[in-house]
Scaffold this motif. Structure first.
Motif, mmCIF file in Angstrom:
data_model
loop_
_atom_site.group_PDB
_atom_site.id
_atom_site.type_symbol
_atom_site.label_atom_id
_atom_site.label_comp_id
_atom_site.label_asym_id
_atom_site.label_seq_id
_atom_site.Cartn_x
_atom_site.Cartn_y
_atom_site.Cartn_z
ATOM 1 N N LEU A 124 -74.026 16.014 -57.853
ATOM 2 C CA LEU A 124 -72.627 16.373 -58.133
ATOM 3 C C LEU A 124 -72.248 17.755 -57.595
ATOM 4 O O LEU A 124 -71.117 17.966 -57.157
ATOM 5 N N THR A 125 -73.201 18.699 -57.592
ATOM 6 C CA THR A 125 -72.875 20.057 -57.112
ATOM 7 C C THR A 125 -72.580 20.047 -55.613
ATOM 8 O O THR A 125 -71.576 20.604 -55.162
ATOM 9 N N THR A 126 -73.474 19.409 -54.835
ATOM 10 C CA THR A 126 -73.253 19.338 -53.380
ATOM 11 C C THR A 126 -72.016 18.490 -53.081
ATOM 12 O O THR A 126 -71.254 18.797 -52.160
ATOM 13 N N GLY A 127 -71.810 17.449 -53.873
ATOM 14 C CA GLY A 127 -70.618 16.603 -53.724
ATOM 15 C C GLY A 127 -69.348 17.399 -53.940
ATOM 16 O O GLY A 127 -68.342 17.202 -53.247
ATOM 17 N N LEU A 128 -69.405 18.345 -54.891
ATOM 18 C CA LEU A 128 -68.246 19.214 -55.156
ATOM 19 C C LEU A 128 -67.943 20.102 -53.947
ATOM 20 O O LEU A 128 -66.789 20.224 -53.528
ATOM 21 N N ILE A 129 -69.002 20.674 -53.351
ATOM 22 C CA ILE A 129 -68.811 21.529 -52.159
ATOM 23 C C ILE A 129 -68.210 20.698 -51.017
ATOM 24 O O ILE A 129 -67.287 21.130 -50.330
ATOM 25 N N LEU A 130 -68.732 19.476 -50.840
ATOM 26 C CA LEU A 130 -68.254 18.603 -49.766
ATOM 27 C C LEU A 130 -66.791 18.205 -49.981
ATOM 28 O O LEU A 130 -66.016 18.130 -49.027
ATOM 29 N N SER A 131 -66.408 17.974 -51.243
ATOM 30 C CA SER A 131 -65.043 17.508 -51.536
ATOM 31 C C SER A 131 -64.008 18.629 -51.519
ATOM 32 O O SER A 131 -62.810 18.350 -51.438
ATOM 33 N N THR A 132 -64.457 19.881 -51.675
ATOM 34 C CA THR A 132 -63.487 20.977 -51.777
ATOM 35 C C THR A 132 -63.643 21.976 -50.625
ATOM 36 O O THR A 132 -62.820 22.010 -49.731
ATOM 37 N N TRP A 133 -64.722 22.741 -50.624
ATOM 38 C CA TRP A 133 -64.885 23.828 -49.642
ATOM 39 C C TRP A 133 -64.878 23.320 -48.202
ATOM 40 O O TRP A 133 -64.276 23.929 -47.322
ATOM 41 N N GLN A 134 -65.536 22.174 -47.960
ATOM 42 C CA GLN A 134 -65.656 21.667 -46.588
ATOM 43 C C GLN A 134 -64.330 21.140 -46.021
ATOM 44 O O GLN A 134 -64.244 20.841 -44.841
ATOM 45 N N LYS A 135 -63.311 21.025 -46.864
ATOM 46 C CA LYS A 135 -61.995 20.580 -46.384
ATOM 47 C C LYS A 135 -61.168 21.755 -45.846
ATOM 48 O O LYS A 135 -60.184 21.560 -45.147
ATOM 49 N N LEU A 136 -61.561 22.985 -46.225
ATOM 50 C CA LEU A 136 -60.704 24.145 -45.940
ATOM 51 C C LEU A 136 -60.571 24.445 -44.446
ATOM 52 O O LEU A 136 -59.465 24.640 -43.945
ATOM 53 N N ALA A 137 -61.724 24.498 -43.737
ATOM 54 C CA ALA A 137 -61.688 24.880 -42.311
ATOM 55 C C ALA A 137 -60.886 23.879 -41.459
ATOM 56 O O ALA A 137 -59.992 24.288 -40.702
ATOM 57 N N PRO A 138 -61.163 22.539 -41.567
ATOM 58 C CA PRO A 138 -60.337 21.602 -40.787
ATOM 59 C C PRO A 138 -58.853 21.696 -41.145
ATOM 60 O O PRO A 138 -57.988 21.582 -40.282
ATOM 61 N N PHE A 139 -58.561 21.942 -42.461
ATOM 62 C CA PHE A 139 -57.161 22.042 -42.861
ATOM 63 C C PHE A 139 -56.474 23.259 -42.268
ATOM 64 O O PHE A 139 -55.277 23.226 -41.958
ATOM 65 N N ALA A 140 -57.228 24.348 -42.083
ATOM 66 C CA ALA A 140 -56.655 25.537 -41.441
ATOM 67 C C ALA A 140 -56.223 25.211 -40.016
ATOM 68 O O ALA A 140 -55.169 25.671 -39.543
ATOM 69 N N LEU A 141 -57.024 24.393 -39.333
ATOM 70 C CA LEU A 141 -56.680 23.995 -37.953
ATOM 71 C C LEU A 141 -55.490 23.030 -37.936
ATOM 72 O O LEU A 141 -54.593 23.153 -37.100
ATOM 73 N N ILE A 142 -55.488 22.071 -38.877
ATOM 74 C CA ILE A 142 -54.361 21.123 -38.960
ATOM 75 C C ILE A 142 -53.065 21.896 -39.230
ATOM 76 O O ILE A 142 -52.026 21.618 -38.638
ATOM 77 N N TYR A 143 -53.147 22.893 -40.109
ATOM 78 C CA TYR A 143 -51.984 23.731 -40.447
ATOM 79 C C TYR A 143 -51.433 24.422 -39.191
ATOM 80 O O TYR A 143 -50.219 24.484 -38.978
ATOM 81 N N GLN A 144 -52.351 24.908 -38.342
ATOM 82 C CA GLN A 144 -51.920 25.648 -37.144
ATOM 83 C C GLN A 144 -51.313 24.750 -36.073
ATOM 84 O O GLN A 144 -50.391 25.149 -35.371
ATOM 85 N N ILE A 145 -51.836 23.514 -35.950
ATOM 86 C CA ILE A 145 -51.305 22.635 -34.888
ATOM 87 C C ILE A 145 -50.232 21.671 -35.408
ATOM 88 O O ILE A 145 -49.700 20.883 -34.635
ATOM 89 N N SER A 146 -49.915 21.760 -36.721
ATOM 90 C CA SER A 146 -48.970 20.790 -37.307
ATOM 91 C C SER A 146 -47.608 20.721 -36.618
ATOM 92 O O SER A 146 -47.055 19.628 -36.483
ATOM 93 N N PRO A 147 -47.015 21.847 -36.141
ATOM 94 C CA PRO A 147 -45.694 21.709 -35.488
ATOM 95 C C PRO A 147 -45.740 20.873 -34.206
ATOM 96 O O PRO A 147 -44.723 20.322 -33.793
ATOM 97 N N MET A 148 -46.922 20.775 -33.571
ATOM 98 C CA MET A 148 -47.014 20.084 -32.274
ATOM 99 C C MET A 148 -47.544 18.649 -32.395
ATOM 100 O O MET A 148 -47.561 17.907 -31.423
#
Length: 348
Positions: A124-148
């Protein structure tokens, strides 16, 4: 695991994500994603269980595929336009490739198949990291390219994720798989509003992380990974079980809990953008997710384990785990709805 090794791996996770956050160059962003992927792999495989090793292998292969696609798409864009800047993506083919690669990174439908299988093989601990922290970096990129990004592609990814996330969780009995499908559905909500109001998508991501953290920590505290073992929790920890039930309803998006806020604001935004049909489908798809949250609530709070139980009864010892993080995240997951006007002022 050796505490020094654990400290190195966790700091590498943080450095990888921070590097992606801070980068405006595709190569640096790709490097950050790779560092965080390589840092979590030993954490996933530390149990030395065949299922954990299988989950780690699946995760590595999907993340490597997504990273290769990102590198290929950014190189294609640089080749055709001479530009490595993340916010200067003008090649349509490269944009579609990057969008699909980032969707694969975070587990959006229809490239979500790895997520439930991988999460099921982890603790459950590693699952928590995978479900939360590991989403942040890709989302930062999606946020930056979202207008295009291609609007049709984004709406299709969002709708597919919300529907499949709700549908897939209906028949599950394993809590980690249910939480994986819950993650897919929430990512769909974030994705669909990303082009129209990126700040609202970030708000949704923050609230999703808070609610998911509270849920994972509760299951960790009561040492429960199956729906059937949830029936034993009420007699052991009634107060925590009540709070967990409220958190699950908040994840489902019921008022007057925190989870209602992002759904309400996203539906409002979609209606403003002249997408009433999309908003209606999203609202109906949310009911699918709500069903399996209610199923978990029913198992936790409205059923009592039979007296003639064939299972061996678990010892009712006092938990030695710290509950400070659980208390804070549960409080935030339940009581943030009244600050909606402030949030609306900040996101518009």
């Amino acid at each position: 695991m050796n505490p020094y090794v654990l400290a190195i791996l966790l700091s590498s996770l943080g450095i990888g994500t921070t590097l992606t956050f801070a980068s405006s160059h595709w190569l640096l962003a790709w490097m950050g994603l790779e560092i965080s992927t390589l840092a979590i792999i030993p954490l996933m495989a530390q149990q030395h269980h065949p299922r954990a090793v299988e989950a780690t292998t699946k995760y590595f292969l999907t993340q490597a595929t997504a990273a290769a696609m990102i590198l290929f798409a950014s190189t294609t864009n640089a080749w055709t336009t001479g530009e490595w800047n993340i916010q200067e993506m003008s090649n349509p083919t490269a944009l579609v490739l990057i969008t699909m690669a980032l969707a694969l990174k975070i587990g959006l439908a229809p490239v979500h198949y790895w997520l439930p299988e991988v999460l099921q093989g982890l603790d459950l601990t590693t699952g928590l990291i995978l479900s939360t922290w590991q989403k942040l970096a890709p989302f930062a990129l999606i946020y930056q390219i979202s207008p295009m990004m291609n609007p049709t592609l984004v709406i299709m990814l969002g709708l597919a994720s919300t529907i499949i996330g709700g549908w897939g969780g209906l028949n599950q009995t394993q809590l980690r798989k249910i939480l994986a499908y819950s993650s897919i559905a929430h990512l769909g909500w974030m994705m669909i509003v990303m082009q129209y109001s990126p700040n609202l998508a970030i708000l949704n991501l923050i609230l999703y992380i808070i609610m998911t953290t509270a849920t994972f920590l509760t299951f960790k505290n009561v040492a429960s990974t199956k729906l059937s073992t949830l029936t034993l929790t009420w007699s052991k920890t009634p107060v925590m079980t009540t709070m967990a039930m409220m958190t699950l309803l908040s994840l489902g998006g019921l008022p007057p809990l925190t989870g209602f806020m992002p759904k309400w604001l996203i539906l409002q935004e979609l209606t403003k953008q002249n997408l009433p049909l999309t908003a209606s489908i999203m609202a109906l798809a949310a009911l699918l997710s709500l069903f399996f949250y209610l199923r978990m609530c029913y198992a936790m709070t409205l059923t009592i384990a039979p007296n003639t139980n064939n299972n061996t009864s678990t010892w009712r010892q006092k938990s030695s785990q710290t509950t400070m993080t659980l208390s804070i995240t549960t409080t935030l997951a339940l009581l943030l709805l009244p600050i909606t006007p402030t949030i609306m002022a900040l996101t518009t």
